[in-house]
Write a protein that holds these residues in place. Structure first.
Motif, short mmCIF file in Angstrom:
data_model
loop_
_atom_site.label_atom_id
_atom_site.label_comp_id
_atom_site.label_asym_id
_atom_site.label_seq_id
_atom_site.Cartn_x
_atom_site.Cartn_y
_atom_site.Cartn_z
N ASP A 79 1.44 -0.96 0.22
CA ASP A 79 -0.22 -0.20 0.09
C ASP A 79 0.78 1.14 0.30
O ASP A 79 1.94 1.76 0.69
CB ASP A 79 -0.86 -0.31 1.79
CG ASP A 79 -1.86 1.48 1.12
OD1 ASP A 79 -1.18 2.58 1.02
OD2 ASP A 79 -2.84 1.07 1.78
N PRO A 80 0.89 1.93 -0.96
CA PRO A 80 2.05 3.15 -0.89
C PRO A 80 2.08 3.99 0.17
O PRO A 80 3.04 4.98 1.02
CB PRO A 80 1.24 3.88 -2.78
CG PRO A 80 0.35 3.48 -2.88
CD PRO A 80 -0.36 2.61 -2.38
N ILE A 81 0.73 4.42 0.66
CA ILE A 81 0.11 5.32 2.03
C ILE A 81 0.42 4.43 2.66
O ILE A 81 1.72 5.31 3.56
CB ILE A 81 -1.24 5.77 1.45
CG1 ILE A 81 -1.53 6.67 0.31
CG2 ILE A 81 -1.32 6.68 2.89
CD1 ILE A 81 -3.26 7.20 0.25
N GLY A 82 0.03 3.44 3.61
CA GLY A 82 0.08 2.98 4.63
C GLY A 82 1.80 2.36 4.54
O GLY A 82 2.44 3.21 5.55
N SER A 83 2.34 2.02 3.79
CA SER A 83 3.65 1.07 3.58
C SER A 83 4.38 2.84 4.66
O SER A 83 5.61 3.00 5.34
CB SER A 83 4.39 1.13 2.81
OG SER A 83 4.12 2.06 1.35
N ARG A 84 3.91 3.97 3.64
CA ARG A 84 5.17 5.10 3.48
C ARG A 84 4.61 5.82 5.09
O ARG A 84 5.66 6.12 6.52
CB ARG A 84 4.43 6.24 3.00
CG ARG A 84 5.59 7.54 2.84
CD ARG A 84 7.29 7.36 2.57
NE ARG A 84 8.08 7.77 2.88
CZ ARG A 84 9.80 8.18 3.10
NH1 ARG A 84 9.98 7.05 2.86
NH2 ARG A 84 10.05 9.41 2.88
N LEU A 85 3.90 5.74 5.50
CA LEU A 85 3.58 6.44 6.92
C LEU A 85 3.75 5.27 7.79
O LEU A 85 4.04 5.92 8.74
CB LEU A 85 1.44 6.76 7.03
CG LEU A 85 0.85 7.48 6.37
CD1 LEU A 85 -0.75 7.22 6.21
CD2 LEU A 85 1.41 8.80 5.82
N ASN A 86 3.26 4.08 7.73
CA ASN A 86 3.98 3.45 8.93
C ASN A 86 5.93 3.19 9.08
O ASN A 86 6.14 2.81 10.52
CB ASN A 86 3.85 1.92 8.72
CG ASN A 86 2.24 1.08 8.82
OD1 ASN A 86 1.81 1.79 9.93
ND2 ASN A 86 2.03 0.45 7.84
N ALA A 87 6.24 3.34 8.27
CA ALA A 87 8.08 3.32 8.42
C ALA A 87 8.31 4.59 8.98
O ALA A 87 9.71 4.92 9.61
CB ALA A 87 8.82 3.58 6.76
N VAL A 88 7.76 5.70 8.62
CA VAL A 88 8.42 7.40 8.96
C VAL A 88 8.38 7.80 10.51
O VAL A 88 7.49 6.64 11.49
CB VAL A 88 7.60 8.40 8.70
CG1 VAL A 88 8.12 8.13 6.42
CG2 VAL A 88 6.51 8.22 8.55
N PRO A 89 9.27 8.51 10.88
CA PRO A 89 9.32 8.57 12.87
C PRO A 89 8.37 9.52 12.00
O PRO A 89 7.06 10.39 11.76
CB PRO A 89 10.35 9.83 12.82
CG PRO A 89 11.25 9.64 11.36
CD PRO A 89 10.63 8.90 10.19
N LYS A 90 7.52 9.49 13.91
CA LYS A 90 5.86 9.77 13.40
C LYS A 90 6.16 10.46 15.23
O LYS A 90 6.42 10.49 16.62
CB LYS A 90 4.69 8.51 13.94
CG LYS A 90 4.71 8.31 12.84
CD LYS A 90 4.10 7.27 12.69
CE LYS A 90 4.30 6.02 12.77
NZ LYS A 90 5.31 5.12 11.22
N TYR A 91 5.40 12.24 15.43
CA TYR A 91 6.01 12.21 16.19
C TYR A 91 4.45 13.39 17.07
O TYR A 91 3.75 13.73 16.50
CB TYR A 91 6.84 14.07 15.80
CG TYR A 91 8.43 13.92 15.90
CD1 TYR A 91 9.35 13.47 16.49
CD2 TYR A 91 8.23 14.23 13.93
CE1 TYR A 91 10.66 13.07 16.20
CE2 TYR A 91 9.91 13.49 14.22
CZ TYR A 91 10.82 12.97 15.11
OH TYR A 91 11.91 13.01 14.61
N VAL A 92 4.50 13.18 18.49
CA VAL A 92 2.65 13.21 19.04
C VAL A 92 2.27 14.06 19.67
O VAL A 92 3.54 14.12 20.98
CB VAL A 92 2.25 11.99 19.37
CG1 VAL A 92 0.94 12.05 19.40
CG2 VAL A 92 2.24 10.95 18.22
#
Length: 208
Positions: A79-92
């Motif tokens: 999934d081009p969107i999901g794979s990218r979102l899952n991989a990158v750092p996420k700041y909350v």
């Protein structure tokens, strides 16, 4: 300096609350959730995939983080969107989150505006904010947004949280791109273009 980009799904009357589902955000008694979903087509999803490929990190408010964290890890690996979102750092940005279960997630520490400024000063690529309406108001109030990707849907929602609230710092934006989907979504990109200018319209000014 890293660029901070806000991507927003917005109704024609400026509402950004609960575009993706009935129970996404019922704060304030909002009962119109899911208003954007009927307009998505393959071309719009492909455009969103292009947006997401640009990001190097996600910056999210707690509500949007919880929604994404319960959904995107279920996406297929291709999934081009999901794979990218899952991989990158996420700041909350949250004062109440006790556990961050989505991989590569970290809680911002201290004052949100100061923490975001520090993130922008680091080496790296584009930081994107998706959803996160309350967080966006903080970013706007501190003039931290460099670019807006606004998908305007041909609906009038009425009540609900607006993209540009009362704390928005006045300024001018430059339109760098705009397309219209077959379902009527206007997809526009704006960048900061300096201070707000003023003038006068009317036949007596020759500017009419």
């Amino acid at each position: 300096m890293r660029k901070l980009v806000v991507t927003a799904f917005m109704s024609l009357d400026g509402v950004v609350q609960g575009p993706g589902g009935p129970d996404e955000d019922r704060e304030g008694g909002f009962d119109q959730g899911g208003w954007a979903a009927p307009f998505f087509d393959e071309a719009t999803i492909a455009r969103m995939a292009e947006f997401v490929q640009r990001l190097d990190a996600l910056l999210l408010g707690r509500k949007t983080y919880d929604i994404f964290a319960s959904s995107w890890p279920l996406a297929e690996d291709d999934d081009p969107i999901g794979s990218r979102l899952n991989a990158v750092p996420k700041y909350v940005a949250s004062r109440t989150a006790s556990e961050l279960t989505w991989r590569n997630s970290a809680l911002l520490e201290g004052d949100v505006a100061d923490a975001v400024r520090k993130l922008k000063e680091e080496d790296g690529g584009e930081i994107q904010v998706h959803g996160s309406g309350d967080l966006v108001q903080t970013l706007l109030a501190h003039d931290l947004v460099d670019e807006f990707q606004v998908l305007t849907f041909p609906v009038l929602v009425g009540s609900g949280k607006r993209l540009f609230g009362g704390g928005t710092v006045p300024g001018t934006l430059g339109l760098t791109g705009s397309t219209v989907s077959d379902t009527g979504i206007v997809i526009s990109t704006y960048v900061r273009a300096g201070a707000l200018a003023h003038g006068m319209l009317g036949p007596e000014t020759g500017n009419w």
